[in-house]
Design an enzyme around this catalytic site. Structure first.
Site, PDB file in Angstrom:
ATOM      1  N   GLU A   1      41.797  35.832  45.331  1.00  0.00           N
ATOM      2  CA  GLU A   1      41.867  36.027  43.729  1.00  0.00           C
ATOM      3  C   GLU A   1      42.846  35.662  43.644  1.00  0.00           C
ATOM      4  O   GLU A   1      43.880  36.089  44.010  1.00  0.00           O
ATOM      5  CB  GLU A   1      41.239  37.590  44.372  1.00  0.00           C
ATOM      6  CG  GLU A   1      40.169  37.898  43.314  1.00  0.00           C
ATOM      7  CD  GLU A   1      38.343  36.503  42.979  1.00  0.00           C
ATOM      8  OE1 GLU A   1      38.525  35.919  41.761  1.00  0.00           O
ATOM      9  OE2 GLU A   1      37.603  37.675  43.535  1.00  0.00           O
TER      10      GLU A   1
ATOM     11  N   ASP B   1      43.507  30.472  42.214  1.00  0.00           N
ATOM     12  CA  ASP B   1      43.800  29.420  41.814  1.00  0.00           C
ATOM     13  C   ASP B   1      44.528  28.836  40.382  1.00  0.00           C
ATOM     14  O   ASP B   1      44.434  27.812  40.730  1.00  0.00           O
ATOM     15  CB  ASP B   1      41.929  28.878  41.039  1.00  0.00           C
ATOM     16  CG  ASP B   1      41.313  30.002  39.910  1.00  0.00           C
ATOM     17  OD1 ASP B   1      42.510  30.851  39.188  1.00  0.00           O
ATOM     18  OD2 ASP B   1      40.231  29.712  39.140  1.00  0.00           O
TER      19      ASP B   1
ATOM     20  N   GLY C   1      31.449  39.471  36.509  1.00  0.00           N
ATOM     21  CA  GLY C   1      32.379  38.641  37.383  1.00  0.00           C
ATOM     22  C   GLY C   1      31.822  37.603  38.331  1.00  0.00           C
ATOM     23  O   GLY C   1      32.855  37.144  39.447  1.00  0.00           O
ATOM     24  N   LEU C   2      30.627  37.075  37.909  1.00  0.00           N
ATOM     25  CA  LEU C   2      29.843  36.396  38.785  1.00  0.00           C
ATOM     26  C   LEU C   2      29.796  35.036  37.808  1.00  0.00           C
ATOM     27  O   LEU C   2      28.794  33.973  38.368  1.00  0.00           O
ATOM     28  CB  LEU C   2      28.115  36.576  39.598  1.00  0.00           C
ATOM     29  CG  LEU C   2      28.683  37.877  40.139  1.00  0.00           C
ATOM     30  CD1 LEU C   2      27.047  38.163  39.969  1.00  0.00           C
ATOM     31  CD2 LEU C   2      29.623  38.044  41.125  1.00  0.00           C
TER      32      LEU C   2
ATOM     33  N   SER D   1      29.750  32.271  32.615  1.00  0.00           N
ATOM     34  CA  SER D   1      30.443  31.654  31.877  1.00  0.00           C
ATOM     35  C   SER D   1      30.273  29.982  32.071  1.00  0.00           C
ATOM     36  O   SER D   1      29.931  28.924  31.607  1.00  0.00           O
ATOM     37  CB  SER D   1      32.128  31.884  31.345  1.00  0.00           C
ATOM     38  OG  SER D   1      32.428  33.002  30.865  1.00  0.00           O
TER      39      SER D   1
ATOM     40  N   ASP E   1      35.828  28.797  38.649  1.00  0.00           N
ATOM     41  CA  ASP E   1      33.474  28.732  38.401  1.00  0.00           C
ATOM     42  C   ASP E   1      33.436  27.583  38.261  1.00  0.00           C
ATOM     43  O   ASP E   1      32.200  27.406  38.477  1.00  0.00           O
ATOM     44  CB  ASP E   1      34.073  29.954  37.241  1.00  0.00           C
ATOM     45  CG  ASP E   1      35.274  31.139  38.042  1.00  0.00           C
ATOM     46  OD1 ASP E   1      35.424  31.078  38.861  1.00  0.00           O
ATOM     47  OD2 ASP E   1      35.410  31.732  36.835  1.00  0.00           O
TER      48      ASP E   1
ATOM     49  N   TYR F   1      44.527  39.327  31.840  1.00  0.00           N
ATOM     50  CA  TYR F   1      44.628  37.528  32.421  1.00  0.00           C
ATOM     51  C   TYR F   1      45.519  36.858  32.192  1.00  0.00           C
ATOM     52  O   TYR F   1      46.704  36.239  33.644  1.00  0.00           O
ATOM     53  CB  TYR F   1      42.551  37.378  32.365  1.00  0.00           C
ATOM     54  CG  TYR F   1      42.651  36.275  32.940  1.00  0.00           C
ATOM     55  CD1 TYR F   1      42.170  35.982  34.463  1.00  0.00           C
ATOM     56  CD2 TYR F   1      43.580  34.945  32.625  1.00  0.00           C
ATOM     57  CE1 TYR F   1      41.737  34.883  35.215  1.00  0.00           C
ATOM     58  CE2 TYR F   1      43.159  33.871  33.513  1.00  0.00           C
ATOM     59  CZ  TYR F   1      42.427  34.028  34.468  1.00  0.00           C
ATOM     60  OH  TYR F   1      42.052  33.029  35.880  1.00  0.00           O
TER      61      TYR F   1
HETATM   62  C1  GLA Z   1      37.994  34.435  36.722  1.00  0.00           C
HETATM   63  C2  GLA Z   1      38.681  33.051  36.568  1.00  0.00           C
HETATM   64  C3  GLA Z   1      38.771  31.969  36.955  1.00  0.00           C
HETATM   65  C4  GLA Z   1      39.669  33.272  38.329  1.00  0.00           C
HETATM   66  C5  GLA Z   1      39.179  34.632  38.784  1.00  0.00           C
HETATM   67  C6  GLA Z   1      40.570  35.638  39.470  1.00  0.00           C
HETATM   68  O1  GLA Z   1      37.303  34.575  36.997  1.00  0.00           O
HETATM   69  O2  GLA Z   1      37.923  31.928  35.615  1.00  0.00           O
HETATM   70  O3  GLA Z   1      39.309  30.976  37.305  1.00  0.00           O
HETATM   71  O4  GLA Z   1      41.180  33.248  38.274  1.00  0.00           O
HETATM   72  O5  GLA Z   1      38.615  34.794  37.232  1.00  0.00           O
HETATM   73  O6  GLA Z   1      40.059  34.735  40.819  1.00  0.00           O
END
Ligand code: GLA
Length: 380
Positions: A36, A39, A127-128, A131, A173, A222
């Site tokens: 987490e 990326d 968080g799934l 988008s 994602d 973020y």
């Molecule tokens: C969001 C972002 C991803 C990643 C996660 C955290 O989902 O879209 O690119 O950075 O947070 O791991």
């Protein structure tokens, strides 16, 4: 799938009237097992695509316009095709399809006049990755069967989110929405952009538990984390935290602000946890896998500071339920879901136990999603 198809056809007919032919494109949401906030530091992640997905149904129009209807929001937006390449974001759900359309035009894939009906079963703000599912399904719909390299599709959708929507997300994602595999998680190397399939042991089940909250702070935190990591990398003299080592970080501890030190420590240890998790997975070491999930959560909570009360409660409570091997927050944080690794033979008791405890503590009923590793995006 037959039910989904019938539902979409009916909805399309209701919104746009009868059509000679209609195509439907699907792109999945994802749950990230471990890795987490690694990326955008060019590290490792281990997500799996879900059977929760976004569907985009399309048919051509003849009046030079692009119209998008959201079945979830019961709302439409429309643009003239020539407007698309110079479009501006409006802070609205339609920024996602419009941003994708703009990136397609700019990349040399002219957008044709079309009606789009978008419907998603990925819960927003959970968080799934609702988008990315939306972006990728709309991109495929607008391409209308024109060929594109999968990696180009991934990059294009990420650009739409980074540059049009304005969220500086990493590549995980969109990548898993395109490259997801039925029956397996995928380990992505976010630098080389290669991946490999990782199968989970037969005797475990994965559940995502939705805290049903999404704290405002997440949006502003973020980009701050992205920047903190960049600064830490620069201070350590590496291109990205992917290249930093714990030994070097400890040596330079005094020269780094404390927040940068802790963000870097999370990223460095989390990258290692992804590799350890895969090893444990391949060895069938369920206890080891579970422990790594918990370590990941504590690192996100204490060093990266992206958890919240509700997520911490869900994790700690899960760990007290029989058969739960490990749990952690998943996705960006500040709400959304936890991911839980549960022994299959104890899976039945998990949902009622966690629901009951959460309800009593927060007065909210958490939705529970059994996670089945599913295929990446394509035509239905
Ligand atoms: C969001 C972002 C991803 C990643 C996660 C955290 O989902 O879209 O690119 O950075 O947070 O791991």
């Amino acid at each position: 799938m037959a039910g989904t198809q019938a539902f979409l056809k009916q909805a399309f007919l209701r919104v746009f009237g009868p059509v000679a032919s209609m195509r439907i494109w699907r792109a999945p949401g994802r749950v990230n097992l471990i890795g987490e906030h690694t990326d955008y530091n060019l590290g490792f992640v281990l997500p799996m695509a879900l059977d929760l997905a976004c569907y985009t149904a399309t048919a051509p129009r003849s009046d030079g316009r692009l119209r998008v209807f959201s079945e979830n929001y019961s709302e439409a937006r429309e643009w003239r095709i020539e407007e698309v390449s110079e479009a501006r974001p409006a802070g609205h759900w339609s920024d996602y399809p419009l941003g994708v359309a703009r990136e397609l035009v700019r990349a040399g894939y002219p957008v044709r006049p079309m009606n789009l009906l978008v419907w998603s079963t990925v819960p927003p703000g959970s968080g799934l990755s609702s988008s990315a599912a939306l972006e990728v399904s709309v991109a495929l719909a607008l391409l209308d069967g024109r060929a594109i390299e999968p990696l180009e599709l991934v990059r294009l959708c990420r650009r739409a989110e980074n540059e049009f929507v304005g969220a500086p997300c990493g590549i995980m994602d969109q990548y898993v929405a395109v490259f997801g595999r039925e029956g397996a998680a995928i380990c992505i190397d976010c630098r080389s952009l290669e991946h490999r399939a990782v199968r989970l042991p037969e005797d475990v089940a994965i559940f995502a538990v939705n805290s049903m909250v999404k704290h405002e702070l997440g949006q502003s935190a973020y980009p701050v984390r992205v920047q903190e990591c960049r600064s830490a990398a620069a201070a350590l003299g590496v291109e990205s935290l992917r290249d930093a080592t714990l030994a070097e970080l400890e040596r330079r501890r005094e020269s780094l602000p404390d927040n940068q030190y802790r963000r870097a420590r999370h990223v460095i240890t989390e990258n290692r946890r992804v590799e350890d998790f895969i090893r444990a997975c391949e060895a069938g070491d369920l206890t080891g896998m579970g422990r790594l999930l918990v370590d990941s959560h504590r690192s996100l909570r204490d060093d990266y500071e992206v958890s919240c009360e509700e997520l911490d409660f869900l994790v700690e409570t899960a760990l007290g339920i029989p058969g739960v091997l490990g749990a952690r927050m998943t996705g960006g944080g500040f709400g959304g879901c936890t991911v839980n690794l549960v022994r299959k033979d104890a899976a039945e008791g998990f949902a009622p136990a966690i629901q009951d405890a959460y309800q009593r503590r927060f007065g909210l009923t958490p939705q529970i999603y059994p996670c089945v590793p599913s295929a990446g995006a394509g035509e239905l």
